[in-house]
Design a protein around this motif. Structure first.
Motif, PDB file in Angstrom:
ATOM      1  N   CYS A 257      10.592   0.976   0.897  1.00  0.00           N
ATOM      2  CA  CYS A 257      10.433  -0.255   0.343  1.00  0.00           C
ATOM      3  C   CYS A 257       9.310  -0.388  -0.664  1.00  0.00           C
ATOM      4  N   HIS A 258       8.566   0.927  -0.846  1.00  0.00           N
ATOM      5  CA  HIS A 258       7.376   0.545  -1.881  1.00  0.00           C
ATOM      6  C   HIS A 258       8.147   0.834  -3.312  1.00  0.00           C
ATOM      7  N   SER A 259       7.483   0.125  -4.242  1.00  0.00           N
ATOM      8  CA  SER A 259       8.225  -0.059  -5.793  1.00  0.00           C
ATOM      9  C   SER A 259       7.795   1.277  -6.267  1.00  0.00           C
ATOM     10  N   GLN A 260       6.787   2.075  -6.091  1.00  0.00           N
ATOM     11  CA  GLN A 260       6.346   3.157  -6.847  1.00  0.00           C
ATOM     12  C   GLN A 260       6.999   4.614  -6.095  1.00  0.00           C
ATOM     13  N   VAL A 261       7.529   4.339  -5.131  1.00  0.00           N
ATOM     14  CA  VAL A 261       8.233   5.401  -4.585  1.00  0.00           C
ATOM     15  C   VAL A 261       9.786   5.344  -4.704  1.00  0.00           C
ATOM     16  N   LEU A 262      10.515   4.640  -3.737  1.00  0.00           N
ATOM     17  CA  LEU A 262      12.068   4.681  -3.811  1.00  0.00           C
ATOM     18  C   LEU A 262      12.492   3.231  -4.273  1.00  0.00           C
ATOM     19  N   HIS A 263      11.834   2.154  -3.694  1.00  0.00           N
ATOM     20  CA  HIS A 263      12.259   0.742  -4.097  1.00  0.00           C
ATOM     21  C   HIS A 263      13.491   0.551  -3.984  1.00  0.00           C
ATOM     22  N   SER A 264      13.944   0.586  -2.505  1.00  0.00           N
ATOM     23  CA  SER A 264      15.339   0.408  -2.090  1.00  0.00           C
ATOM     24  C   SER A 264      15.797  -1.345  -2.522  1.00  0.00           C
ATOM     25  N   ALA A 265      16.852  -1.222  -2.649  1.00  0.00           N
ATOM     26  CA  ALA A 265      17.509  -2.685  -2.918  1.00  0.00           C
ATOM     27  C   ALA A 265      18.014  -3.167  -1.641  1.00  0.00           C
ATOM     28  N   ALA A 266      17.662  -2.681  -0.611  1.00  0.00           N
ATOM     29  CA  ALA A 266      17.968  -3.417   0.968  1.00  0.00           C
ATOM     30  C   ALA A 266      17.364  -4.887   0.851  1.00  0.00           C
ATOM     31  N   ARG A 267      18.221  -5.624   1.712  1.00  0.00           N
ATOM     32  CA  ARG A 267      17.850  -6.876   2.089  1.00  0.00           C
ATOM     33  C   ARG A 267      16.197  -7.165   2.568  1.00  0.00           C
ATOM     34  N   TYR A 268      16.075  -6.444   3.444  1.00  0.00           N
ATOM     35  CA  TYR A 268      14.748  -6.220   4.198  1.00  0.00           C
ATOM     36  C   TYR A 268      13.499  -5.897   3.435  1.00  0.00           C
ATOM     37  N   CYS A 269      13.876  -5.296   2.250  1.00  0.00           N
ATOM     38  CA  CYS A 269      12.855  -4.803   1.473  1.00  0.00           C
ATOM     39  C   CYS A 269      12.397  -5.908   0.320  1.00  0.00           C
ATOM     40  N   LYS A 270      13.466  -6.924   0.015  1.00  0.00           N
ATOM     41  CA  LYS A 270      13.205  -7.875  -0.864  1.00  0.00           C
ATOM     42  C   LYS A 270      12.747  -8.991  -0.345  1.00  0.00           C
ATOM     43  N   SER A 271      13.204  -9.273   0.964  1.00  0.00           N
ATOM     44  CA  SER A 271      12.658 -10.622   1.745  1.00  0.00           C
ATOM     45  C   SER A 271      11.352 -10.191   2.694  1.00  0.00           C
ATOM     46  N   ILE A 272      11.277  -9.016   3.289  1.00  0.00           N
ATOM     47  CA  ILE A 272      10.260  -8.990   4.230  1.00  0.00           C
ATOM     48  C   ILE A 272       8.863  -8.000   3.620  1.00  0.00           C
ATOM     49  N   LEU A 273       9.559  -7.010   3.097  1.00  0.00           N
ATOM     50  CA  LEU A 273       8.253  -5.986   2.722  1.00  0.00           C
ATOM     51  C   LEU A 273       8.225  -5.950   1.265  1.00  0.00           C
ATOM     52  N   ASP A 274       6.918  -6.380   0.906  1.00  0.00           N
ATOM     53  CA  ASP A 274       6.458  -6.051  -0.751  1.00  0.00           C
ATOM     54  C   ASP A 274       5.758  -4.884  -0.665  1.00  0.00           C
ATOM     55  N   ASP A 275       4.880  -4.674  -1.748  1.00  0.00           N
ATOM     56  CA  ASP A 275       4.129  -3.321  -1.935  1.00  0.00           C
ATOM     57  C   ASP A 275       3.121  -3.243  -1.029  1.00  0.00           C
ATOM     58  N   ASN A 276       2.316  -4.460  -0.747  1.00  0.00           N
ATOM     59  CA  ASN A 276       1.345  -4.270   0.117  1.00  0.00           C
ATOM     60  C   ASN A 276       1.738  -3.912   1.520  1.00  0.00           C
ATOM     61  N   SER A 277       2.668  -4.605   1.967  1.00  0.00           N
ATOM     62  CA  SER A 277       3.081  -4.690   3.516  1.00  0.00           C
ATOM     63  C   SER A 277       3.682  -2.900   3.440  1.00  0.00           C
ATOM     64  N   SER A 278       4.437  -2.507   2.491  1.00  0.00           N
ATOM     65  CA  SER A 278       4.729  -1.128   2.410  1.00  0.00           C
ATOM     66  C   SER A 278       3.796  -0.144   2.682  1.00  0.00           C
ATOM     67  N   SER A 279       2.714  -0.415   1.860  1.00  0.00           N
ATOM     68  CA  SER A 279       1.391   0.363   1.876  1.00  0.00           C
ATOM     69  C   SER A 279       0.856   0.539   3.391  1.00  0.00           C
ATOM     70  N   ALA A 280       0.693  -0.774   3.886  1.00  0.00           N
ATOM     71  CA  ALA A 280       0.198  -0.988   5.247  1.00  0.00           C
ATOM     72  C   ALA A 280       1.181  -0.115   6.183  1.00  0.00           C
ATOM     73  N   LEU A 281       2.493  -0.084   6.083  1.00  0.00           N
ATOM     74  CA  LEU A 281       3.273   0.725   7.122  1.00  0.00           C
ATOM     75  C   LEU A 281       3.043   2.127   6.810  1.00  0.00           C
ATOM     76  N   ILE A 282       2.622   2.605   5.615  1.00  0.00           N
ATOM     77  CA  ILE A 282       2.616   4.083   5.261  1.00  0.00           C
ATOM     78  C   ILE A 282       1.260   4.512   5.940  1.00  0.00           C
ATOM     79  N   ILE A 283       0.159   3.742   5.723  1.00  0.00           N
ATOM     80  CA  ILE A 283      -0.958   3.859   6.238  1.00  0.00           C
ATOM     81  C   ILE A 283      -0.988   3.981   7.796  1.00  0.00           C
ATOM     82  N   LEU A 284      -0.232   3.041   8.349  1.00  0.00           N
ATOM     83  CA  LEU A 284      -0.348   2.651  10.012  1.00  0.00           C
ATOM     84  C   LEU A 284       0.473   4.159  10.398  1.00  0.00           C
ATOM     85  N   GLY A 285       1.551   4.323   9.859  1.00  0.00           N
ATOM     86  CA  GLY A 285       2.116   5.521  10.122  1.00  0.00           C
ATOM     87  C   GLY A 285       1.385   6.795  10.300  1.00  0.00           C
TER      88      GLY A 285
END
Length: 143
Positions: A51-79
């Motif tokens: 869902c990160h815009s600088q990597v894959l930037h999927s067009a999935a609904r959850y990427c547009k409505s729930i996950l933005d770049d900040n939350s995607s970065s947080a998921l990557i760091i948490l992982g």
């Protein structure tokens, strides 16, 4: 007494085949355990990168409505943060299971192929991989 050259070669192939099967059985067990234990990390990092815009930037609904770049970065760091303790847990589970099943005692020595009259190690110790013989309670293993 030493075996003949052809007999030694044939027994060497048997010993190498058996040790290879034991090695791949250990490798498969390790792969299954690590995959199951590290599944949360795999999922979190996957969704973060997807869902990160600088990597894959999927067009999935959850990427547009729930996950933005900040939350995607947080998921990557948490992982990547939860990966280290989960690797330790996976290794502890594998070592405990390998010790309980005595998988490392299934490897056969090369002397079985070189000399006549050398018994299989598991035969001398009470069964396949020493499963029939009692475990020495004085041996301690720390993980």
């Amino acid at each position: 007494e030493p075996r003949s050259a052809w007999c030694c070669l044939a027994w060497t192939l048997v010993v190498v085949t058996m040790n290879s099967l034991v090695f791949f059985m250990n490798l498969l067990l390790m792969f299954v355990i690590f995959t199951i234990v590290l599944l949360p990390t795999i999922v979190v990092v996957y969704f973060g990168f997807q869902c990160h815009s600088q990597v894959l930037h999927s067009a999935a609904r959850y990427c547009k409505s729930i996950l933005d770049d900040n939350s995607s970065s947080a998921l990557i760091i948490l992982g990547f943060i939860i990966m280290s303790p989960l690797i330790v847990v996976a290794m502890a589970i594998y070592c405990s299971l390998a010790r309980h099943l005595r998988l490392f005692m299934c490897f056969q020595p090369y002397s079985r192929a070189m000399y006549k009259g050398v018994k299989w190690r598991w035969y001398e110790e009470g069964g396949l991989c020493s499963c029939a013989k009692g475990w020495n309670t004085q041996v301690k293993a720390w993980v």
